[in-house]
Design an enzyme around this catalytic site. Structure first.
Site, PDB file in Angstrom:
ATOM      1  CD  GLU A  46      -3.443 -52.432 -29.166  1.00  0.00           C
ATOM      2  OE1 GLU A  46      -3.706 -51.258 -29.001  1.00  0.00           O
ATOM      3  OE2 GLU A  46      -3.499 -53.361 -28.284  1.00  0.00           O
ATOM      4  CG  ASP A  50      -1.106 -48.664 -34.303  1.00  0.00           C
ATOM      5  OD1 ASP A  50      -2.006 -47.835 -34.642  1.00  0.00           O
ATOM      6  OD2 ASP A  50       0.086 -47.898 -34.404  1.00  0.00           O
ATOM      7  CG  ASP A 119      -6.863 -51.231 -28.177  1.00  0.00           C
ATOM      8  OD1 ASP A 119      -6.722 -50.475 -28.912  1.00  0.00           O
ATOM      9  OD2 ASP A 119      -7.013 -51.481 -26.837  1.00  0.00           O
ATOM     10  CD  GLU A 122      -5.043 -50.390 -34.092  1.00  0.00           C
ATOM     11  OE1 GLU A 122      -4.910 -49.112 -34.507  1.00  0.00           O
ATOM     12  OE2 GLU A 122      -4.688 -50.579 -32.657  1.00  0.00           O
TER      13      GLU A 122
END
Length: 230
Positions: A46, A50, A119, A122
């Site tokens: 994640e 991101d 989450d 990502e």
């Protein structure tokens, strides 16, 4: 070594994602919530995803809007990478049925919690990059997910959140302002899931859901705006 299940709970997931993993354990890891394992979960992927998502969206906006200033581009990017937008993509990919959660998290409604779904999106982005080591391929996959939303992003009023847009719409027409009512709260803080009903005169009740009251209200307001635009 990554601990994994023998197979995915939904064999069509890779087709919906648009990528066939060489290392299936990376996808499984991207679907694994920390409630299952503090060591083998999606958090590192994640973190990577991101940053990759922010870069992909920033590059797209830079190319697509050559005359917009930095401030507007920043706000447009924020709109496209925020939890609400990622939650919609997670729903498009039908991720809720694929999440690997602890029994407790599952019972508390974690598979519908917007923060977990965002989450996971990502984390999948990070997993694709680690598996493929191909940034251009990743960019094409991510932008394909975003196709339904890129056409609706505008440098001006669309950057306002749905609640603000709905309020302005009603005020301009001298109509009563919307009323938001919390009808259900599942789970314990900080992992709660809210259901909120938005009431607007002359329209049916619309429910929104989210990981906070604010997100649930925004989701409900967005659905009301869709009704008004019909």
């Amino acid at each position: 070594m990554i601990k994994t299940q023998s197979k995915l709970s939904d064999p069509r997931l890779q087709s919906r994602i648009g990528y066939e993993f060489k290392q299936l354990e990376l996808l499984q890891l991207a679907l694994t919530h920390r409630s299952v394992s503090h060591k083998y979960n999606y958090e590192r992927l994640e973190f990577l995803g991101d940053s990759l998502l922010g870069m992909i969206i920033a590059n797209y906006l830079y190319q697509a809007y050559p005359h917009e200033n930095e401030g507007r581009l920043t706000r447009m990017r924020a709109t496209l990478v925020r939890q609400e937008a990622l939650g919609k993509i997670a729903n498009d990919l039908k991720l809720s049925r694929c999440l690997i959660l602890s029994t407790g998290e599952l019972k508390s409604g974690g598979h519908h919690r917007e923060s977990i779904l965002a989450d996971t999106v990502e984390a999948i982005i990070g997993a694709i990059y680690v598996d493929s080591n191909d940034l251009n391929l990743l960019k094409n996959i991510v932008l394909k997910w975003y196709i339904p939303y890129l056409d609706h992003i505008e440098p001006t009023d669309q950057l306002k959140d749905p609640k603000s847009r709905l309020q302005e719409y009603l005020q301009a027409r001298k109509k009563p302002l919307p009323v938001y009512e919390v009808v259900d709260i599942q789970g314990d803080a900080p992992n709660q899931h809210f259901k909120v009903v938005c009431l607007v005169e002359g329209l049916p009740r619309v429910m929104g859901e989210g990981s906070s009251r604010r997100f649930a209200e925004q989701t409900a307001a967005a659905e009301i705006l869709k009704l008004l635009e019909q």
